[in-house]
Scaffold this motif. Sequence first.
Motif, short mmCIF file in Angstrom:
data_model
loop_
_atom_site.label_atom_id
_atom_site.label_comp_id
_atom_site.label_asym_id
_atom_site.label_seq_id
_atom_site.Cartn_x
_atom_site.Cartn_y
_atom_site.Cartn_z
N LEU A 1 -8.02 -74.56 -97.77
CA LEU A 1 -9.23 -73.78 -97.55
C LEU A 1 -8.82 -72.41 -97.03
N VAL A 2 -9.16 -71.37 -97.76
CA VAL A 2 -8.91 -70.00 -97.33
C VAL A 2 -10.18 -69.49 -96.66
N CYS A 3 -10.07 -69.09 -95.39
CA CYS A 3 -11.20 -68.60 -94.62
C CYS A 3 -11.07 -67.10 -94.37
N CYS A 4 -12.16 -66.37 -94.63
CA CYS A 4 -12.18 -64.93 -94.40
C CYS A 4 -13.14 -64.60 -93.27
N ASP A 5 -12.65 -63.91 -92.26
CA ASP A 5 -13.51 -63.49 -91.15
C ASP A 5 -12.88 -62.28 -90.47
N VAL A 6 -13.68 -61.59 -89.66
CA VAL A 6 -13.18 -60.40 -88.98
C VAL A 6 -12.95 -60.63 -87.48
N SER A 7 -13.43 -61.76 -86.96
CA SER A 7 -13.38 -61.96 -85.51
C SER A 7 -12.29 -62.94 -85.09
N GLU A 8 -11.32 -62.44 -84.38
CA GLU A 8 -10.29 -63.32 -83.83
C GLU A 8 -10.86 -64.15 -82.68
N GLU A 9 -11.77 -63.56 -81.92
CA GLU A 9 -12.36 -64.26 -80.78
C GLU A 9 -13.14 -65.50 -81.24
N LYS B 1 -9.92 -79.18 -104.42
CA LYS B 1 -8.57 -79.09 -103.87
C LYS B 1 -8.30 -77.70 -103.26
N LYS B 2 -9.02 -76.71 -103.77
CA LYS B 2 -8.81 -75.34 -103.29
C LYS B 2 -10.19 -74.72 -103.04
N SER B 3 -10.44 -74.37 -101.78
CA SER B 3 -11.75 -73.90 -101.38
C SER B 3 -11.66 -72.55 -100.68
N LEU B 4 -12.77 -71.83 -100.71
CA LEU B 4 -12.84 -70.48 -100.14
C LEU B 4 -14.06 -70.39 -99.24
N GLU B 5 -13.90 -69.74 -98.09
CA GLU B 5 -15.03 -69.52 -97.19
C GLU B 5 -15.09 -68.06 -96.79
N ILE B 6 -16.26 -67.45 -96.95
CA ILE B 6 -16.45 -66.05 -96.59
C ILE B 6 -17.41 -66.02 -95.41
N GLY B 7 -16.86 -65.82 -94.23
CA GLY B 7 -17.63 -65.90 -92.99
C GLY B 7 -17.41 -67.24 -92.33
#
Length: 219
Positions: free
Chosen positions: A88-96, A62-68
């Motif tokens: 789903l919480v997604c972590c990234d540095v690129s807006e493009e 029900k609650k997921s995490l993505e790094i990259g």
Amino acid sequence: MAFKSFIQSDAITRYINQDMLHETDAQKRLRAETGKLPNGQMQISPDQGAFLSLLVKLMGVKKSLEIGTFTGYSALSVAMALPAGGKLVCCDVSEEWTNVGRRYWKEAGVADRIDLRLGPAMQTLAAMIEHGDSHTFDFCFIDADKENYDTYYELALKLIRHGGLIALDNMLDSRGGDKSTFDPVDGPRHPLNLKIHNDARVESMFAMVGGGLLLARKV
């Protein structure tokens, strides 16, 4: 189109990733668009996306995490597998790059399930822990800058609940990318592989999809 795979036969790889795989139209077009980018090889393989999706469904995540997140194919695969109300919480540095994914998330009707947080992942994850999100995630997929994998693993362990699963991509990559000459002890990820193998906090195994997926279940 080339696919990430440890299978030496191109015909079998195409069979698994193309002939015998169910993809939505949005997934196919996102993958095709990403494949034309200069860094398109960073995209996960279709069978890996299907594998992540199946894991999420089997676990009742029900609650997921993505790094990259890159251009969002893995996020799309996971988000479509979440139940109503899932996040789903997604972590990234690129807006493009993530802006590419945003278009397809919206088209697939799962944009409301994805919380994209732009910025250095270590800072994002630390803030989540400080905010009280420890032990609340069911699943985490790590596919970001490889030099920080150990740190991401440790932070993910704090955020994942007991019985939750961490999946780390590209854990069998050889230094030169040549699978035929792969030496596991000399591999760049071997120290972390060995650490997780000996980590009493988890149960772990390899899944031979994509660049080698290491699965670690928090006990």
